[in-house]
Design an enzyme around this catalytic site. Structure first.
Site: not given
Ligand code: GDP
Ligand code: IMO
Ligand code: MG
Length: 431
Positions: A13, A16, A40-41, A225
């Site tokens: 999170d 990416k 989850g992106h 991840q």
């Molecule tokens: P990922 O799993 O690495 O793709 O990240 P996620 O999408 O799960 O979580 C990142 C969250 O931060 C998302 O809701 C993005 O829209 C948000 N985000 C990404 N870059 C920035 C930033 O520079 N500032 C803020 N405030 N939010 C951001």
């Molecule tokens: P993105 O791509 C954050 C965490 C789960 C748990 C552990 C194992 O959005 O960054 P799993 O279901 O993979 O066996 O769970 O890994 N986890 C993540 N945490 N971002 C993710 O993906 C994750 N994918 C798995 O919360 O701790």
């Molecule tokens: Mg994510």
């Protein structure tokens, strides 16, 4: 550089999805190489918000080839639904621009059921806090040589034999956990039904990518991840079940290690974690609350509240090393706006001894207390900044200190969820 790998450098999170979407303008192919729909992106493009789990984050741009590589575990029913949702948002997805490796193992309903049953049965301290999506059990079947793979969907007799092989293993496991017996014929029928929706995308990805590479096309390898969830180098056993670090990009699609020229680590300006496991800089106070609220730290996949804490430079230096990170993208800098003082973890105290990395043994990890250095915050807003010159002096000092401590330069800086609120320092694709 022709090829760039994007990896998360913390516990996932990091942002990416946003960065892969931004960078994909410069790429020809975007290839996912591990993980599954546990990812989850969130991508924000103008008024539109896309939430992707299994689809590569380059899919929303037209004219690119998106690839799901063999290092991924794929839930075909989930994928079909996700394609429909994203198509419903006006994105064109067809076998012309999406390809799935034929040797990709499938996540079956039995994997999700097993994942959830194990988590429910786990005692305190052994629960992992998985996403419940069957990721671990699907990877276990892959290395156990009993997966049903995408290519098996093409032939009924092969498919049935593969299902029978998997059930030979799963039947007794389910019995032991008190899960109802599997209806074998219903599972085979479900697979035969979904086959026609998946097979049009199936391809020998290794071959296609090698041809693209020879033709000088730019490949963006997309990791899910984060490196601290890596099965080998993460905070085991509180990890996911795949290799997350950059080395996996090659085996996860079928190219040689020499095909990777630049590794971009995605690094959040503070730290978050979802699920159980050690987290030395976790904050259980008003500062942690503030990071969670300003950063909207709720999981895209499960909606769970993310645990929040200060930036841990010792951990990121470690993950930059294990992935061979060339440069980082520092994200969510804006979330730190308004803090009077910021803390950065520079190492740990373990039983009176100073360490500059997180030790491997779980009991030692639990006993590590962070050693902090403090920096003054800034009262100005960095939200939406698109140029280095728009940043307040103390924000620049913070970024510079992060670079020094992790021993890696900042290539990109992100200041909001919006695609274009991104500052380019060094182009990872530049020659
Ligand atoms: P990922 O799993 O690495 O793709 O990240 P996620 O999408 O799960 O979580 C990142 C969250 O931060 C998302 O809701 C993005 O829209 C948000 N985000 C990404 N870059 C920035 C930033 O520079 N500032 C803020 N405030 N939010 C951001
Ligand atoms: P993105 O791509 C954050 C965490 C789960 C748990 C552990 C194992 O959005 O960054 P799993 O279901 O993979 O066996 O769970 O890994 N986890 C993540 N945490 N971002 C993710 O993906 C994750 N994918 C798995 O919360 O701790
Ligand atoms: Mg994510």
């Amino acid at each position: 550089m022709a090829n760039v790998v994007v990896v998360g450098a913390q516990w996932g999170d990091e942002g990416k999805g946003k960065i892969v979407d931004w960078l994909s303008e410069r790429a020809d192919v975007i290839a996912r190489f591990q993980g599954g729909h546990n990812a989850g992106h969130t991508l924000v493009v103008g008024e539109k918000v896309y939430k992707l789990h299994a689809l590569p984050s380059g899919v929303v741009r037209g004219g690119k080839l998106s690839v799901i590589g063999n290092g991924v575990v794929l839930d075909p029913w989930h994928l079909v639904k996700e394609i429909a949702t994203i198509r419903g948002q006006g994105v064109d997805i067809s076998p012309e621009n999406l390809m799935i490796a034929e040797n990709t193992p499938l996540i079956l309903p039995i994997h999700g059921e097993l994942d959830r049953a194990r988590e429910e049965a786990a005692s305190k301290g052994t629960k992992i806090g998985t996403t419940g999506r069957g990721i671990g059990p699907a990877y276990e079947d892959k290395v156990g040589r009993r997966s049903v793979r995408v290519a098996d969907l093409a032939d009924d007799a092969t498919l049935e034999a593969r299902v029978d092989r998997a059930l030979q293993h799963h039947d007794p496991l389910r019995k032991g956990l008190g899960i109802e017996a599997i209806d074998r014929d219903a599972l085979v029928a479900q697979l035969k039904e979904i086959a026609s929706e998946i097979l049009p995308y199936a391809a020998p990805v290794w071959k296609v990518l090698n041809e693209k590479r020879k033709a000088g096309k730019r490949i963006l390898f997309e990791g899910a991840q984060g490196a601290l969830l890596d099965i080998d180098f993460g905070t085991y056993p509180f990890v996911t079940s795949s290799n997350v670090i950059a080395g996996q990009a090659a085996t996860g699609v079928g190219v040689g290690p020499g095909s990777i020229e630049y590794v971009l680590g995605i690094v959040k300006a503070y730290t978050t974690r979802v699920g159980e496991g050690p987290f030395p800089t976790e904050l259980d106070d008003a500062d942690g609350q503030r990071l969670g609220e300003r950063g909207h730290e709720f999981g895209t996949t499960t909606g769970r509240k993310r645990r929040c804490g200060w930036f841990d430079a010792a951990l990121v230096r470690q993950t930059c090393a294990t992935s061979g990170v060339t440069g980082i993208s520092l994200t969510k800098l804006d979330v730190l706006d308004g803090f009077e003082t910021l803390k950065i973890c520079v190492g740990y105290d373990l039983d009176g001894e100073r360490l500059d990395y997180l030790p491997t043994a779980a009991d030692q990890q639990a006993r590590c207390t962070p050693i902090y250095e403090e920096m003054p915050g800034w009262s100005e807003s960095t939200e939406g900044a698109r140029s280095w010159n728009d940043l307040p002096a103390n924000a620049i000092k913070y970024v510079k200190r992060v670079e020094e401590l992790i021993e890696c330069p900042v290539a990109l800086l992100s200041t909001s969820p919006e695609r274009d609120d991104t500052i380019l320092v060094t182009d990872p694709f530049a020659d």
